[in-house]
Structures are given as structure tokens and as C-alpha cells.
Design a protein around this motif. Sequence first.
Motif, short mmCIF file in Angstrom:
data_model
loop_
_atom_site.label_atom_id
_atom_site.label_comp_id
_atom_site.label_asym_id
_atom_site.label_seq_id
_atom_site.Cartn_x
_atom_site.Cartn_y
_atom_site.Cartn_z
N ASP A 1 0.83 -1.21 0.00
CA ASP A 1 0.00 0.00 0.00
C ASP A 1 0.86 1.26 0.00
O ASP A 1 0.55 2.24 -0.69
N HIS B 1 -5.83 1.69 -7.35
CA HIS B 1 -5.79 3.04 -6.81
C HIS B 1 -6.14 4.01 -7.93
O HIS B 1 -5.41 4.15 -8.90
N ARG C 1 -9.94 4.33 -3.93
CA ARG C 1 -9.31 3.02 -4.03
C ARG C 1 -10.39 1.94 -4.03
O ARG C 1 -11.37 2.02 -3.28
N ASP D 1 -10.95 -2.37 -3.82
CA ASP D 1 -10.32 -3.62 -3.40
C ASP D 1 -11.14 -4.80 -3.89
O ASP D 1 -12.37 -4.75 -3.95
N SER E 1 -5.83 -4.42 -5.38
CA SER E 1 -6.50 -3.13 -5.24
C SER E 1 -6.15 -2.28 -6.45
O SER E 1 -5.10 -2.45 -7.08
#
Length: 310
Positions: A210, A236, A241, A243, A234
Motif C-alpha cells: 500500500d 488506486h 481506491r 479492493d 487493489s
Amino acid sequence: MGAARSSIASRRLMADRRGHVVVIGDALIDEIHDEAGVRDVVGGAALNVAVGLARLGVPTTLVAMVAEDEDGATVRAFLGRFGVRLVATPAPRGTARAIATKSDGEARYDFNDAAVHRSIDFTGAARDALDAAPLVVVSCYPFDHDDLTDALLDAVEDPADRLVVDPNPRPALLSDVAAFVRNVDRVASAVRLVKLGDEDAALLYGTELDDAARRLQQDGARLVLATAGGRGASLHLPDGRLDAPVAELPGPIVDTIGAGDATLAALTDALLRADREDGGDALFWEGALQNAMIIAAATCRSEGPLLQLP
């Protein structure tokens, strides 16, 4: 100069209608050692992405070092089976080969001299292919060399709209980690999408995935695809964001080889569809990420890196 740019734009418009993609990177022979013995299969991260896109119905060209030798003939025949056009750039050391030792579904790689000294010549047919493509995908590129990074950025016009990059660092191929990181950061500031895995984040940045994804986005990448193996992935976006967990499909996991390449191929296909739909909204990208996880899960339920459809 104006006429030349007009010609490029015209060819790219024609390619847009077909959704054509050019993939740049490695094409090689994987010499696999496991409990079944030793065998050769065609591989390479960029080749996997190119074939994966073709299996998703996307016309695809692969720009890669492939020699006029026995291994090169095997690579050409394999690409021909899936309708992937090859633009072979000079390979003076022969076709690249990776020695893959498999254990518990994972593989450790060592590479021959041709793979270690990989490079891409962006002149001639390679440049023509790049100029005509609405999207260009780069995987497993030698970013530890400043001159080769410069050559890539010089070869792809409008990278913020057209360039997708998976640094895909391989420890056995890295000659200068600091240079690799510096150039990945530089490229990330100019591209549309960057893919990064959790192992990549640890190797390159010494951080959690992350944190590395946020760094790339802060550098200027419009989209960052972060893949975390069994923890899913994920995406971005500029304004948030998304997931997605690993998809649950029937049958056992055979190996995880090619899962990341399949995920990137699926997201590249989604980028093409987004361009036809004025960019796509959050709901579009949520569905695209979930679809990529389903394709990756199907790929993991078959031996080898070939993208599989559920």
C-alpha cells in the motif's frame, strides 16, 4: 513534422477501432525443473500478457528480443498459435532462456546471458507498431539502465494516455536496484497505469504494498494496480481506491505462475473498454477489477502461465 504526426494519429485512430495493443518486454524459453523432470515451455512476462490479451480477443503485437535460432522458432510458433504478431528486435546472444525450479507451486528463476543482457531496439517496425497502438504495455523491462529507460520514454508518445507499465523486477536480472527504482519512479510520473506486486514493493522499496502504491500515485501515475497474491488486489484511482479479494472458483490451485500477467492483461482490456466508454466510472472499475481476479483465479487452476477464462 506536422504531416508525420498527422499520419501517426491517423494510424492510431484506425488501431483504436480494433483495440490494438503493443506489448514490450521479454519472450523466452522456460526450462522447468520439478518433480516431473525437465521440460521446455514458452514464457516471459511480456509474452504472457500479449498472449493473454489475444485470448481476451484483443489484437496484439509483441516487441521482444527473439533470435533466429531453435528457441526463437519455438517462440514464433507459439505466438502464431494465438495470433500474436511478433516484432523481433536484435538478439545477438540468442533467444533468452530462464531456468525455473518449481516447488509448492512457486518458481525460482535463473537466466542465461541473453536474458541478463536484454534490450529493445525501438527503430523500424517496432516504432511503427508503437506509433499505431492506442495502448502500449511494458513488462519485465531493464529499468536499471538509464539509456534503455530514456529510449522507452522517447519511443512512446503521449505516455500518460497510452503507457501501461509492470516493472516486474527479477532479482537474478537486477544489476543496479537503486537505478531500477529511480527509473521506475521516473516512468511512473508519466504513465497511465503502473502494476506492482507485494514482492515487488518489498524488493524495490522495502515497504508494504500500500505504501509503495501511494508513492507511485504521488509520483504521477493515474492508476496503480496493486496485487497481493492470496490477499487479492487493489486499484488506486485518482479519487479513491477499490479492493477485490481472490475469486473463489471450483477446483484446486495448481500453481500461481502467470496470475499477475493475467491480471494485467484483463485490466489492459478494461482500459480499452474504458476509452470507448469515456473513461469509465468507479462502478466500471470495480467490475473490471473483480473480473481480473476471476481470470487470475482461473489461470491458477491450470499449470503454467497461459491466461485461462473461467
